[in-house]
Write an enzyme that holds these catalytic residues in place. Structure first.
Site, PDB file in Angstrom:
ATOM      1  N   LYS A   1       6.990   5.897  22.124  1.00 48.11           N
ATOM      2  CA  LYS A   1       6.029   7.004  22.310  1.00 48.11           C
ATOM      3  C   LYS A   1       5.936   7.359  23.805  1.00 48.11           C
ATOM      4  O   LYS A   1       5.886   8.530  24.177  1.00 48.11           O
ATOM      5  CB  LYS A   1       4.640   6.637  21.762  1.00 48.11           C
ATOM      6  CG  LYS A   1       4.552   6.514  20.249  1.00 48.11           C
ATOM      7  CD  LYS A   1       4.900   7.789  19.497  1.00 48.11           C
ATOM      8  CE  LYS A   1       3.873   8.893  19.657  1.00 48.11           C
ATOM      9  NZ  LYS A   1       4.164  10.045  18.766  1.00 48.11           N
TER      10      LYS A   1
ATOM     11  N   TYR B   1       7.158   0.285  19.439  1.00 45.51           N
ATOM     12  CA  TYR B   1       6.513   1.552  19.050  1.00 45.51           C
ATOM     13  C   TYR B   1       5.968   2.276  20.270  1.00 45.51           C
ATOM     14  O   TYR B   1       6.296   3.447  20.531  1.00 45.51           O
ATOM     15  CB  TYR B   1       5.377   1.290  18.038  1.00 45.51           C
ATOM     16  CG  TYR B   1       4.393   2.451  17.936  1.00 45.51           C
ATOM     17  CD1 TYR B   1       4.797   3.678  17.410  1.00 45.51           C
ATOM     18  CD2 TYR B   1       3.084   2.328  18.401  1.00 45.51           C
ATOM     19  CE1 TYR B   1       3.915   4.757  17.339  1.00 45.51           C
ATOM     20  CE2 TYR B   1       2.193   3.396  18.334  1.00 45.51           C
ATOM     21  CZ  TYR B   1       2.618   4.603  17.809  1.00 45.51           C
ATOM     22  OH  TYR B   1       1.747   5.669  17.745  1.00 45.51           O
TER      23      TYR B   1
ATOM     24  N   THR C   1      -0.157   8.781  21.868  1.00 44.32           N
ATOM     25  CA  THR C   1      -1.113   7.695  21.626  1.00 44.32           C
ATOM     26  C   THR C   1      -1.607   7.080  22.934  1.00 44.32           C
ATOM     27  O   THR C   1      -0.893   7.099  23.947  1.00 44.32           O
ATOM     28  CB  THR C   1      -0.419   6.601  20.780  1.00 44.32           C
ATOM     29  OG1 THR C   1      -1.227   5.428  20.770  1.00 44.32           O
ATOM     30  CG2 THR C   1       0.953   6.219  21.337  1.00 44.32           C
ATOM     31  N   ASP C   2      -2.789   6.486  22.877  1.00 47.07           N
ATOM     32  CA  ASP C   2      -3.311   5.775  24.055  1.00 47.07           C
ATOM     33  C   ASP C   2      -2.509   4.510  24.354  1.00 47.07           C
ATOM     34  O   ASP C   2      -2.602   3.945  25.449  1.00 47.07           O
ATOM     35  CB  ASP C   2      -4.799   5.436  23.877  1.00 47.07           C
ATOM     36  CG  ASP C   2      -5.114   4.572  22.664  1.00 47.07           C
ATOM     37  OD1 ASP C   2      -4.181   4.225  21.907  1.00 47.07           O
ATOM     38  OD2 ASP C   2      -6.300   4.249  22.469  1.00 47.07           O
ATOM     39  N   GLU C   3      -1.695   4.065  23.380  1.00 48.82           N
ATOM     40  CA  GLU C   3      -0.930   2.821  23.588  1.00 48.82           C
ATOM     41  C   GLU C   3       0.105   2.933  24.684  1.00 48.82           C
ATOM     42  O   GLU C   3       0.623   1.913  25.149  1.00 48.82           O
ATOM     43  CB  GLU C   3      -0.229   2.412  22.293  1.00 48.82           C
ATOM     44  CG  GLU C   3      -1.187   2.061  21.202  1.00 48.82           C
ATOM     45  CD  GLU C   3      -0.518   1.304  20.073  1.00 48.82           C
ATOM     46  OE1 GLU C   3       0.590   0.781  20.272  1.00 48.82           O
ATOM     47  OE2 GLU C   3      -1.118   1.249  18.996  1.00 48.82           O
TER      48      GLU C   3
HETATM   49  P1  NAD Z   1       2.162   8.107   9.644  1.00 52.73           P
HETATM   50  O1  NAD Z   1       3.133   6.994   9.734  1.00 52.73           O
HETATM   51  O2  NAD Z   1       1.043   8.034   8.670  1.00 52.73           O
HETATM   52  O3  NAD Z   1       2.932   9.489   9.349  1.00 52.73           O
HETATM   53  C1  NAD Z   1       4.127   9.832  10.004  1.00 52.73           C
HETATM   54  C2  NAD Z   1       4.763  10.992   9.248  1.00 52.73           C
HETATM   55  O4  NAD Z   1       5.954  11.374   9.957  1.00 52.73           O
HETATM   56  C3  NAD Z   1       5.198  10.648   7.809  1.00 52.73           C
HETATM   57  O5  NAD Z   1       4.866  11.697   6.937  1.00 52.73           O
HETATM   58  C4  NAD Z   1       6.704  10.481   7.913  1.00 52.73           C
HETATM   59  O6  NAD Z   1       7.388  10.790   6.707  1.00 52.73           O
HETATM   60  C5  NAD Z   1       7.039  11.471   9.018  1.00 52.73           C
HETATM   61  N1  NAD Z   1       8.274  11.146   9.730  1.00 52.73           N
HETATM   62  C6  NAD Z   1       8.606   9.969  10.327  1.00 52.73           C
HETATM   63  N2  NAD Z   1       9.816  10.056  10.886  1.00 52.73           N
HETATM   64  C7  NAD Z   1      10.261  11.327  10.649  1.00 52.73           C
HETATM   65  C8  NAD Z   1      11.442  12.028  10.982  1.00 52.73           C
HETATM   66  N3  NAD Z   1      12.440  11.440  11.655  1.00 52.73           N
HETATM   67  N4  NAD Z   1      11.561  13.303  10.584  1.00 52.73           N
HETATM   68  C9  NAD Z   1      10.572  13.919   9.885  1.00 52.73           C
HETATM   69  N5  NAD Z   1       9.438  13.304   9.533  1.00 52.73           N
HETATM   70  C10 NAD Z   1       9.290  12.013   9.919  1.00 52.73           C
HETATM   71  O7  NAD Z   1       1.621   8.295  11.129  1.00 52.73           O
HETATM   72  P2  NAD Z   1       0.189   8.778  11.655  1.00 52.73           P
HETATM   73  O8  NAD Z   1      -0.686   7.610  11.811  1.00 52.73           O
HETATM   74  O9  NAD Z   1      -0.243   9.947  10.868  1.00 52.73           O
HETATM   75  O10 NAD Z   1       0.607   9.246  13.146  1.00 52.73           O
HETATM   76  C11 NAD Z   1       1.022  10.591  13.382  1.00 52.73           C
HETATM   77  C12 NAD Z   1       1.259  10.777  14.862  1.00 52.73           C
HETATM   78  O11 NAD Z   1       0.070  10.486  15.575  1.00 52.73           O
HETATM   79  C13 NAD Z   1       2.322   9.856  15.446  1.00 52.73           C
HETATM   80  O12 NAD Z   1       3.051  10.570  16.406  1.00 52.73           O
HETATM   81  C14 NAD Z   1       1.525   8.740  16.109  1.00 52.73           C
HETATM   82  O13 NAD Z   1       2.234   8.174  17.181  1.00 52.73           O
HETATM   83  C15 NAD Z   1       0.320   9.521  16.576  1.00 52.73           C
HETATM   84  N6  NAD Z   1      -0.931   8.754  16.741  1.00 52.73           N
HETATM   85  C16 NAD Z   1      -1.404   7.987  15.721  1.00 52.73           C
HETATM   86  C17 NAD Z   1      -2.625   7.347  15.870  1.00 52.73           C
HETATM   87  C18 NAD Z   1      -3.223   6.507  14.741  1.00 52.73           C
HETATM   88  O14 NAD Z   1      -4.279   5.923  14.928  1.00 52.73           O
HETATM   89  N7  NAD Z   1      -2.613   6.442  13.564  1.00 52.73           N
HETATM   90  C19 NAD Z   1      -3.342   7.466  17.052  1.00 52.73           C
HETATM   91  C20 NAD Z   1      -2.808   8.249  18.095  1.00 52.73           C
HETATM   92  C21 NAD Z   1      -1.604   8.898  17.912  1.00 52.73           C
HETATM   93  O1  DAU Z   2      -4.242   3.347  19.527  1.00 53.50           O
HETATM   94  C1  DAU Z   2      -3.552   4.264  18.750  1.00 53.50           C
HETATM   95  C2  DAU Z   2      -2.639   3.545  17.789  1.00 53.50           C
HETATM   96  O2  DAU Z   2      -3.466   2.990  16.779  1.00 53.50           O
HETATM   97  C3  DAU Z   2      -1.575   4.451  17.178  1.00 53.50           C
HETATM   98  O3  DAU Z   2      -0.702   4.884  18.173  1.00 53.50           O
HETATM   99  C4  DAU Z   2      -0.787   3.729  16.083  1.00 53.50           C
HETATM  100  O4  DAU Z   2       0.093   4.638  15.442  1.00 53.50           O
HETATM  101  C5  DAU Z   2      -1.773   3.179  15.077  1.00 53.50           C
HETATM  102  O5  DAU Z   2      -1.066   2.420  14.087  1.00 53.50           O
HETATM  103  C6  DAU Z   2      -2.801   2.293  15.754  1.00 53.50           C
HETATM  104  O6  DAU Z   2      -2.163   1.112  16.312  1.00 53.50           O
HETATM  105  P1  DAU Z   2      -2.827  -0.349  16.165  1.00 53.50           P
HETATM  106  O7  DAU Z   2      -1.754  -1.330  16.290  1.00 53.50           O
HETATM  107  O8  DAU Z   2      -4.030  -0.465  17.024  1.00 53.50           O
HETATM  108  O9  DAU Z   2      -3.355  -0.211  14.621  1.00 53.50           O
HETATM  109  P2  DAU Z   2      -3.346  -1.237  13.383  1.00 53.50           P
HETATM  110  O10 DAU Z   2      -4.081  -0.551  12.285  1.00 53.50           O
HETATM  111  O11 DAU Z   2      -1.991  -1.740  13.082  1.00 53.50           O
HETATM  112  O12 DAU Z   2      -4.203  -2.453  13.910  1.00 53.50           O
HETATM  113  C7  DAU Z   2      -5.511  -2.273  14.450  1.00 53.50           C
HETATM  114  C8  DAU Z   2      -5.975  -3.621  14.983  1.00 53.50           C
HETATM  115  O13 DAU Z   2      -6.195  -4.488  13.867  1.00 53.50           O
HETATM  116  C9  DAU Z   2      -4.952  -4.309  15.858  1.00 53.50           C
HETATM  117  O14 DAU Z   2      -5.631  -4.999  16.901  1.00 53.50           O
HETATM  118  C10 DAU Z   2      -4.269  -5.309  14.925  1.00 53.50           C
HETATM  119  C11 DAU Z   2      -5.368  -5.691  13.962  1.00 53.50           C
HETATM  120  N1  DAU Z   2      -4.969  -6.004  12.571  1.00 53.50           N
HETATM  121  C12 DAU Z   2      -4.099  -5.181  11.948  1.00 53.50           C
HETATM  122  C13 DAU Z   2      -3.746  -5.410  10.635  1.00 53.50           C
HETATM  123  C14 DAU Z   2      -2.758  -4.529   9.906  1.00 53.50           C
HETATM  124  C15 DAU Z   2      -5.551  -7.099  11.924  1.00 53.50           C
HETATM  125  O15 DAU Z   2      -6.358  -7.845  12.504  1.00 53.50           O
HETATM  126  N2  DAU Z   2      -5.206  -7.313  10.631  1.00 53.50           N
HETATM  127  C16 DAU Z   2      -4.328  -6.539   9.955  1.00 53.50           C
HETATM  128  O16 DAU Z   2      -4.064  -6.797   8.762  1.00 53.50           O
END
Ligand code: NAD
Ligand code: DAU
Length: 331
Positions: free
Chosen positions: A151, A147, A120-122
Site C-alpha cells: 500500500k 500488505y 491506509t494508515d498502516e
Molecule cells: P476487501 O478485501 O473487503 O475488498 C477488496 C475488493 O477488491 C474485493 O472485492 C476484491 O475482489 C477486489 N480486488 C482485489 N484485487 C483485485 C484486482 N486485482 N482486480 C480487481 N479487483 C480486485 O477490502 P476492503 O477492506 O474493502 O479495503 C478496500 C480498500 O480500502 C483497500 O485498498 C484497503 O487497502 C483500503 N483500506 C481498508 C481499510 C479497512 O479497515 N478495511 C482501512 C483503510 C484503507
Molecule cells: O488500519 C487500517 C487497516 O485496518 C487496513 O488497511 C486493513 O485493510 C484492515 O484489514 C485493517 O488492518 P488490521 O490488521 O488492523 O485489521 P484486522 O481486522 O486484521 O485486525 C485488527 C486487530 O485485531 C489487529 O490488531 C489484529 C487483531 N486480531 C485480528 C484477528 C483477525 C485479533 O486479535 N484476533 C483476530 O482474530
C-alpha cells in the site's frame, strides 16, 4: 459524474457504492475481479439503471483504459487487504496493490481521467501506546507488513505520477473500518460470527494493540468530500478519534451479545504485529469541513452485530474455511 469504482464488490467499496446511490446522482461502474473477498451480492439493492458491473482484474490494462475513458473519476479501492494473508502469501499483494495501481495510473495518464487512491494508515507503521503524536499527512512512511508495504508503494506511485506526468490524483489514508459486508476474516466480524456459531472468539496475544475505529459510512462521506472539494495532488487522512485496544473491542462485542466479557481465547500473536494506529484528521475536518456521523462506537458495533445476525446466509459458507486457515496457524 460517471464514477469508476475499483474493488466495489468488497467491503468498503460496496458500502461506498451504496452511499453514492443514496446521496448523489452519479452513475457507477464497478470493476472487480471477485476474489474470495469480493461478492457481487454486496451491490444488491442499487438501482440497475445507475450501476454497471464489470468482472475484471485491475491489472488488465486494455479493460481498465477502456473503462477509464468512459469515466470522469476513478475511485480506486481494489486491493488485497488482509495483513494475515500477506504474511502467508505476499505475491497477490504485489500484483493487485502495486501492479494494479500502476495500471490504473497509466490509464488515468493516457485518458486524463481523475483518480482518487484509497489507502491506509498502516503505511506509517505503528506508534507507541503513550506517543502524544498521532499520524498526520507529514508523518514519514514506515510500513511493517507485506500488505502495508505494497500500500505504501502504491501511494508512492500515485505521488510520482502526479509530479512526473501531471496526473489529476488525490490520496486518502484511513484507519480501521467496521460495518456491514466486512469479510469474516477480519477482527470484528470474525468474533461476532464465532459467537453466533457457539465458538469462542480469538484474541491475538494480550490484546493491548490499539486500532482507531471508524464506521465505513464515515469513510464513504469523507471520500465523497475529497472528490467534491479536495485539492488535486493532496493527501488527506481519514479518522474519527476511535482509538480502542483489541481487548476493549473484544469485551464490548461479548457484552453486547449477552456473553461473559472474558469468554474468549488468547491465541498466537501476528508476527510483526503493529502496536498502535491513530489518525489526526485535522486537515480533512478544517479544509473540507468533514465531520463523522457515527460518534458512538458501541451503537455502531451493536448495529454491526445485528447485521451479521440477520445475514447469516451471506457469511455462513465462508466460515469453516476461514477458521480452518486460522487454526492451521494456531490462531
Ligand atoms: P476487501 O478485501 O473487503 O475488498 C477488496 C475488493 O477488491 C474485493 O472485492 C476484491 O475482489 C477486489 N480486488 C482485489 N484485487 C483485485 C484486482 N486485482 N482486480 C480487481 N479487483 C480486485 O477490502 P476492503 O477492506 O474493502 O479495503 C478496500 C480498500 O480500502 C483497500 O485498498 C484497503 O487497502 C483500503 N483500506 C481498508 C481499510 C479497512 O479497515 N478495511 C482501512 C483503510 C484503507
Ligand atoms: O488500519 C487500517 C487497516 O485496518 C487496513 O488497511 C486493513 O485493510 C484492515 O484489514 C485493517 O488492518 P488490521 O490488521 O488492523 O485489521 P484486522 O481486522 O486484521 O485486525 C485488527 C486487530 O485485531 C489487529 O490488531 C489484529 C487483531 N486480531 C485480528 C484477528 C483477525 C485479533 O486479535 N484476533 C483476530 O482474530
Amino acid at each position: 459524474m460517471r464514477l469508476l469504482v475499483t474493488g466495489g464488490a468488497g467491503f468498503i467499496g460496496a458500502n461506498f457504492c451504496h452511499h453514492l446511490a443514496r446521496t448523489t446522482d452519479h452513475t457507477i461502474t464497478v470493476v472487480d475481479k471477485l476474489t474470495y473477498a469480493g461478492n457481487r451480492a454486496n451491490l444488491e439493492g442499487i438501482d440497475a439503471q445507475r450501476l454497471t458491473f464489470v468482472e475484471a482484474d485491475v491489472t488488465d490494462a486494455p479493460t481498465v483504459t477502456r473503462l477509464a475513458e468512459a469515466s470522469d473519476v476513478i475511485v480506486h479501492f481494489a486491493a488485497e487487504s488482509h495483513n494475515d494473508n500477506s504474511l502467508r502469501e505476499p505475491r497477490p499483494f504485489v500484483d493487485s496493490n502495486l501492479l494494479g495501481t500502476f495500471t490504473l495510473l497509466e490509464a488515468a495518464r493516457h485518458t486524463g481521467t481523475r483518480l482518487h487512491h484509497i489507502s491506509t494508515d498502516e503505511v506509517y507503521g505503528d506508534l507507541e501506546l503513550d506517543d502524544p503524536q498521532r499520524f498526520t499527512e507529514e508523518t514519514a512512511y514506515n510500513p511493517s507488513s507485506p500488505y502495508s508495504a505494497t500500500k505504501a508503494g502504491s501511494d508512492m506511485l500515485v505521488r510520482a505520477w502526479v509530479r512526473s506526468f501531471g496526473v489529476q490524483a488525490t490520496i486518502s489514508n484511513c484507519s480501521n473500518n467496521y460495518g456491514p459486508y466486512q469479510h469474516i476474516e477480519k477482527f470484528i466480524p470474525r468474533q461476532i460470527t464465532n459467537i453466533l456459531i457457539g465458538r469462542r472468539p480469538k484474541l491475538y496475544g494480550a490484546g493491548l494493540n490499539v486500532r482507531d475505529w471508524i464506521h465505513t459510512e464515515d469513510h464513504s462521506s469523507a471520500v465523497l468530500a475529497i472528490l467534491e472539494r479536495g485539492r488535486i495532488g493532496e493527501t488527506y487522512l481519514i479518522g474519527a478519534d476511535g482509538e480502542k485496544t483489541n481487548l476493549e473491542v473484544m469485551r464490548a462485542i461479548l457484552s453486547l451479545m449477552g456473553q461473559d466479557p472474558d469468554a474468549f481465547d488468547h491465541v498466537t500473536d501476528r508476527p510483526g504485529h503493529d502496536l498502535r494506529y491513530a489518525i489526526d484528521a485535522t486537515k480533512l475536518r478544517e479544509e473540507l469541513g468533514w465531520v463523522p456521523a457515527f460518534r458512538d462506537f458501541e451503537a455502531g458495533l451493536a448495529a454491526t452485530i445485528d447485521w451479521y445476525r440477520d445475514h447469516e446466509s451471506w457469511w455462513r459458507e465462508a466460515k469453516e474455511a476461514t477458521e480452518a486457515a486460522y487454526a492451521r496457524r494456531g490462531q
